[in-house]
Design an enzyme around this catalytic site. Structure first.
Site, mmCIF file in Angstrom:
data_model
loop_
_atom_site.group_PDB
_atom_site.id
_atom_site.type_symbol
_atom_site.label_atom_id
_atom_site.label_comp_id
_atom_site.label_asym_id
_atom_site.label_seq_id
_atom_site.Cartn_x
_atom_site.Cartn_y
_atom_site.Cartn_z
ATOM 1 N N ARG A 39 11.681 41.695 51.034
ATOM 2 C CA ARG A 39 10.645 41.331 51.995
ATOM 3 C C ARG A 39 10.203 42.594 52.744
ATOM 4 N NH1 ARG A 39 11.987 36.538 55.961
ATOM 5 N NH2 ARG A 39 13.397 38.057 56.910
ATOM 6 N N SER A 108 9.317 28.144 52.235
ATOM 7 C CA SER A 108 10.027 27.903 53.488
ATOM 8 C C SER A 108 9.602 26.564 54.071
ATOM 9 C CB SER A 108 9.722 29.013 54.498
ATOM 10 O OG SER A 108 10.199 30.268 54.040
ATOM 11 N N LYS A 135 12.963 35.809 62.761
ATOM 12 C CA LYS A 135 11.841 34.878 62.878
ATOM 13 C C LYS A 135 11.571 34.622 64.365
ATOM 14 C CE LYS A 135 10.974 34.104 58.520
ATOM 15 N NZ LYS A 135 9.656 34.473 57.905
#
Length: 215
Positions: A39, A108, A135
């Site tokens: 990522r 997700s 997050k």
């Protein structure tokens, strides 16, 4: 069922990380990481592909699946076998048209509605179980959504969000047979050992429960 999806069915430990040195990648894979997701949110295409090809080579050597975050257009060039999408990323149908029938797609999910509505994907992430700095601003869903996914998900799911050896036993007890982690490995002093312990939490519930109870 093809080889990739067979491997997905048996996967238990999923690592999400940014570009990392080979030493870290191979240690995590030796420890038992089954799926490795790269990522890189702000890198250009050249940087993403360069890092991805290193990750892909490491995964191939360890019979692990390599997933690229949020870039279906780069999946084949990067040597990945699949992509992972967020709720605000490219629609699943469009991603499927790009990666093809053989490509894995993960999504997700953060609510029961999203778990139930995850169509056309090969697996889902369920969380964040706990609040996590990876997050920011997204509230924790707690164990209740894990229980819901265990009872209702139509594809394999990975519980994610602040999972560690300290709380992984609780996540397993809630019904998660697979977990996804970030900091539990990227911040570990010994990532190989940490990966081995994390994998044991979901493959050996008695061992996981004992460990959690002893902390």
């Amino acid at each position: 069922m093809d080889v990739r999806r067979q491997r997905l069915q048996t996967a238990r430990l999923y690592l999400v990380c940014d570009d990392r040195p080979d030493e870290f990648i191979y240690a995590a894979l030796r420890g038992g990481v089954d799926i490795l997701q790269l990522r890189i949110k702000d890198g250009d295409d050249e940087a993403i592909v360069g890092a991805a090809r290193r990750f892909a080579a490491a995964c191939e050597r360890h019979n692990a699946l390599f997933i690229l975050n949020d870039r279906p257009d780069l999946m084949h060039t990067a040597g990945a076998v699949g992509v992972h999408l967020g709720q605000d990323d490219m629609p699943v149908a469009k991603a499927r048209a790009i990666v093809g029938a053989d490509g894995l797609i993960g999504l997700s999910t953060h609510t029961p509605e999203q778990v139930g509505g995850a169509e056309g994907v090969d697996y889902i992430g369920v969380g964040p179980v706990n609040e996590t700095p990876t997050k920011p601003g997204r509230p924790a869903v707690g164990l209740e959504l894990v229980r819901y996914a265990a009872a209702n998900a139509s594809v394999p799911f990975f519980a994610i969000g602040g999972i560690s050896t300290a709380n992984g036993g609780e996540v397993r007890a809630a019904g998660a047979e697979r977990i996804s982690v970030v900091r539990a490995l990227t911040q570990a002093s010994d990532p190989e050992r940490a990966a081995r312990e994390l994998r044991a939490l979901v493959t050996d519930p008695d061992q996981g429960g004992a460990r959690v109870g002893s902390t």
